[in-house]
Design an enzyme around this catalytic site. Sequence first.
Site, PDB file in Angstrom:
ATOM      1  N   HIS A  23       0.816  -1.214   0.000  1.00 22.13           N
ATOM      2  CA  HIS A  23       0.000   0.000   0.000  1.00 22.13           C
ATOM      3  C   HIS A  23       0.847   1.259   0.000  1.00 22.13           C
ATOM      4  CE1 HIS A  23      -3.868  -2.081   1.611  1.00 22.13           C
ATOM      5  NE2 HIS A  23      -3.448  -2.565   0.465  1.00 22.13           N
ATOM      6  N   GLU A  34       0.735   3.946   1.864  1.00 22.74           N
ATOM      7  CA  GLU A  34       1.219   4.362   3.182  1.00 22.74           C
ATOM      8  C   GLU A  34       2.436   3.540   3.589  1.00 22.74           C
ATOM      9  OE1 GLU A  34      -3.385   4.106   3.738  1.00 22.74           O
ATOM     10  OE2 GLU A  34      -1.881   3.289   2.372  1.00 22.74           O
ATOM     11  N   CYS A  58      -6.158   1.098   5.605  1.00 25.94           N
ATOM     12  CA  CYS A  58      -6.609  -0.213   6.073  1.00 25.94           C
ATOM     13  C   CYS A  58      -6.045  -0.463   7.474  1.00 25.94           C
ATOM     14  CB  CYS A  58      -6.169  -1.313   5.099  1.00 25.94           C
ATOM     15  SG  CYS A  58      -4.409  -1.735   5.182  1.00 25.94           S
ATOM     16  N   CYS A  70      -2.191  -0.801   7.573  1.00 28.28           N
ATOM     17  CA  CYS A  70      -1.500   0.485   7.402  1.00 28.28           C
ATOM     18  C   CYS A  70      -1.666   1.365   8.632  1.00 28.28           C
ATOM     19  CB  CYS A  70      -1.987   1.191   6.148  1.00 28.28           C
ATOM     20  SG  CYS A  70      -1.355   0.442   4.615  1.00 28.28           S
TER      21      CYS A  70
END
Length: 161
Positions: A78, A80, A116, A119
């Site tokens: 992801h 992040e 999420c 993250c």
Amino acid sequence: MRRDKINYYLDLAEVVSKRGTCIRRHYGAVIVKNDEVVSTGYVGAPRGRKNCSDLGTCIRQQLKIPRGERYELCRSVHAEANAIISASRDKMIGSALYLVGTEADSGEYISNSNSCSMCKRMIINAGIETVYIRDDANHYRVVRVADWIEDDESLTGRFGY
């Protein structure tokens, strides 16, 4: 008219998201501390692995998995996480993360976008203090990372976001 600073950094995150290789959603993240960009990240497979955009398929899409669930099946890292991986912890302590997500097919901003749960845990441990999440071209939400600590979703088993 001069762009306000928060939207300026969100604009940077949006540009970063355009490098994303996910065929569902494009996310871009920018970590900023003391008005300096510390790092950036976008969604993509780990270095050396094929991206979903190369394969033309997404396992989560094939299985009709809702957003916010079953990320262990995702090929990508992801935005992040990629931004955090690219920064040293001392630069992230007390910093802000700017996050923008758009739908890959339409380019529309993702409604009620959020990090999420995996993250969120990384953001907490990185020492990031605030997350700014774009809702549309000019509006955003401000999330205090301390709220993610106090409202520990892992205790209630909530799915999605």
